[in-house]
Scaffold this motif. Structure first.
Motif, short mmCIF file in Angstrom:
data_model
loop_
_atom_site.label_atom_id
_atom_site.label_comp_id
_atom_site.label_asym_id
_atom_site.label_seq_id
_atom_site.Cartn_x
_atom_site.Cartn_y
_atom_site.Cartn_z
N VAL A 98 41.00 0.38 14.21
CA VAL A 98 40.98 1.84 14.17
C VAL A 98 42.33 2.30 13.60
O VAL A 98 43.38 2.01 14.18
CB VAL A 98 40.79 2.43 15.60
CG1 VAL A 98 40.91 3.95 15.58
CG2 VAL A 98 39.45 2.00 16.18
N PHE A 99 42.30 3.00 12.47
CA PHE A 99 43.56 3.43 11.86
C PHE A 99 44.15 4.63 12.57
O PHE A 99 43.43 5.53 13.02
CB PHE A 99 43.36 3.73 10.37
CG PHE A 99 43.10 2.48 9.57
CD1 PHE A 99 44.08 1.50 9.48
CD2 PHE A 99 41.87 2.25 8.96
CE1 PHE A 99 43.84 0.32 8.77
CE2 PHE A 99 41.62 1.08 8.26
CZ PHE A 99 42.60 0.11 8.16
N THR A 100 45.48 4.62 12.67
CA THR A 100 46.22 5.70 13.34
C THR A 100 47.46 6.04 12.50
O THR A 100 47.68 5.43 11.44
CB THR A 100 46.71 5.27 14.74
OG1 THR A 100 47.68 4.22 14.57
CG2 THR A 100 45.58 4.78 15.62
N SER A 101 48.27 6.95 13.01
CA SER A 101 49.50 7.32 12.30
C SER A 101 50.65 6.39 12.66
O SER A 101 51.79 6.63 12.25
CB SER A 101 49.88 8.75 12.66
OG SER A 101 50.16 8.84 14.04
N GLY A 102 50.40 5.36 13.44
CA GLY A 102 51.46 4.42 13.81
C GLY A 102 51.22 3.91 15.22
O GLY A 102 50.16 4.15 15.81
N SER A 103 52.23 3.23 15.75
CA SER A 103 52.05 2.65 17.08
C SER A 103 52.06 3.69 18.19
O SER A 103 51.32 3.56 19.16
CB SER A 103 53.11 1.58 17.35
OG SER A 103 52.70 0.37 16.76
N VAL A 161 51.85 5.07 9.44
CA VAL A 161 50.52 4.47 9.46
C VAL A 161 50.54 3.21 10.32
O VAL A 161 51.54 2.49 10.38
CB VAL A 161 49.99 4.18 8.03
CG1 VAL A 161 50.87 3.17 7.31
CG2 VAL A 161 48.53 3.72 8.05
N GLY A 162 49.46 3.00 11.02
CA GLY A 162 49.33 1.82 11.87
C GLY A 162 47.89 1.69 12.30
O GLY A 162 47.00 2.34 11.72
N CYS A 163 47.63 0.88 13.28
CA CYS A 163 46.26 0.76 13.74
C CYS A 163 46.20 0.24 15.17
O CYS A 163 47.19 -0.25 15.72
CB CYS A 163 45.45 -0.15 12.82
SG CYS A 163 45.95 -1.87 12.89
N LEU A 164 45.02 0.42 15.74
CA LEU A 164 44.73 -0.11 17.07
C LEU A 164 43.55 -1.07 16.94
O LEU A 164 42.52 -0.72 16.36
CB LEU A 164 44.37 1.04 18.02
CG LEU A 164 44.06 0.63 19.47
CD1 LEU A 164 45.30 0.08 20.16
CD2 LEU A 164 43.49 1.81 20.25
#
Ligand SMILES: *Cc1c(COP(=O)(O)O)cnc(C)c1O
Length: 405
Positions: A68-73, A211-214
């Motif tokens: 799941v893409f996110t804005s970072g950690s 940018v980051g992901c879970l």
């Protein structure tokens, strides 16, 4: 050699030129919205995202649908912890974490406490490590989540993630690990390591910021999350918002490169860290190592120089970009919460410096850094009455500073 020398790779990393190269087309001709289903611009962006998802998943032994893409950690941490709390809160209210976690985890845990959750903050040992036994002892009937970082960002200590994951799986408790400092630096395999949720941030592994992901496990067990961002149902409803296509492409290329060069970079970082420590410790007495000698990141060296003020030391070595354990939380003079949780003592906490070594660090830079640190610490200690007392053999812990009897 360009000054100041960058030795703060735990704070962020420069974008690798190959990562930038991979991203550029997506700022230009390939500008489509990955959610546009009706034309070629959208399809092309969607294909780029889909390829990126595969690459990232492969880096951690997951499947593409689990990313799941996110804005970072920070966002991924919020989604993991609040998402689990909201989904499973009816089943139990207890969460286990540690005092040595990143603020993103600690502040999220505090938020959940205000919502009625009960959080156990484990103390790490003096090396910054949390034991499986401590986690096991803290477990209760109503524990729903264990959240422990893989690699500590201040001292580089690694937690026994595989064993903690196994314990969690045996007990039917979900396990989230903040792997921001681990992915790209040590092998990570969500299957073998028994991980249910894991976050990655691109800018810690030579990708872009923001940018980051879970990773969210889909089977054995299937983890369900309540989304924390609504609007459009992107990312299978877990995180709405138009995808950052260039950032995602950059994250994937950064993951691919780090996987490819894991062994050589580990060797590079180890050699430079050992060189730096030896060069400093051969020439200075009373240098304290913060961290774990056995379980640690190769590119992180945290040293304290007692009887020298961290702030003065930082100013003295301004040709070198590093972080200090005493200056971590912006303007406050509070020592780092990580060093405090390790109970290293005030003198050590206030004089700590974190040297972060990375892909682009050179031997020349390390030698320059060591010379500078030695010179400045010697100069500052010459001015330090405390250091003079230590040299005279006075045990500072026995000194009555206030003059009261
Ligand atoms: C940098 C960092 C974060 C925050 O990541 P962002 O992507 O900058 O929000 C969280 N945890 C650890 C261990 C970090 O090093």
């Amino acid at each position: 050699m360009k000054l100041p020398i960058y030795l703060d790779y735990q704070a962020t990393t420069p974008v690798d030129p190959r990562v930038l190269e991979a991203m550029l087309p997506y700022f230009g001709a390939e500008f489509g919205n990955a959610a546009s289903r009706s034309h070629a611009y959208g399809w092309s962006a969607e294909e780029a995202v889909s390829n990126a998802r595969e690459k990232i998943a492969k880096t951690i032994g997951a499947s593409a649908k689990e990313i799941v893409f996110t804005s970072g950690s920070t966002e991924a941490i919020n989604l993991a912890m609040k998402g689990v709390a909201d989904m499973y809160g009816a089943k139990g209210k207890h969460i286990i974490t540690s005092q040595a976690e990143h603020k993103a985890v600690l502040d999220t845990a505090k938020h959940l406490e205000k919502q009625g959750f009960d959080v156990t903050y484990l103390d790490p040992d003096q090396t910054g490590r949390v034991s499986v036994e401590a986690v096991e002892a803290a477990m209760r009937e109503d524990t729903i989540l264990v959240s422990l970082m893989w690699a500590n960002n201040e001292v580089g200590t690694l937690n026994p993630i595989r064993e903690i994951g196994k314990l969690c799986h045996d007990r039917g408790v979900l396990f989230f690990t903040d792997a921001t400092q681990a992915v790209g630096k040590i092998p990570v395999d969500v299957e073998a390591d028994n991980i249910d949720l894991l976050c990655i941030s691109a800018h810690k592994l030579y990708g872009p910021k923001g940018v980051g992901c879970l990773f969210v496990r889909r089977r054995k067990p299937r983890v369900r999350l309540v989304s924390q961002m609504d609007g459009g149902g992107h990312e299978r409803g877990m995180r709405s918002g138009t995808l950052n296509v260039p950032g995602i492409v950059g994250l994937a290329e950064a993951c691919r490169l780090s996987r490819e060069s894991l062994d050589s970079e580990t060797k590079h970082a180890r050699a430079l860290r050992e060189r730096l420590e030896k060069s400093i410790c051969d020439r200075l007495d009373h240098v304290h190592f913060n961290g774990n000698r056995e379980h640690h990141l190769e590119g992180c060296l945290n040293l304290s120089f007692p009887y020298v003020e961290g702030e003065s030391l930082l100013m003295g070595i301004n040709d070198i970009a590093v972080s200090s354990g005493s200056a971590c939380t912006s303007a406050s003079l509070e020592p780092s919460h990580v060093l405090r949780s390790m109970k290293v003592g005030d003198e050590i906490a206030h004089s700590s410096i974190r040297f972060g070594i990375g892909r682009f660090t050179t031997e020349e830079e390390i030698d320059f850094c060591a010379d500078k640190v030695v010179e400045v610490v010697k100069r500052l200690r010459e001015l330090s009455p405390l250091y003079e007392m230590v040299l005279e053999g006075i045990d500072l812990s026995t000194v009555n500073w206030t003059g009261e009897h």
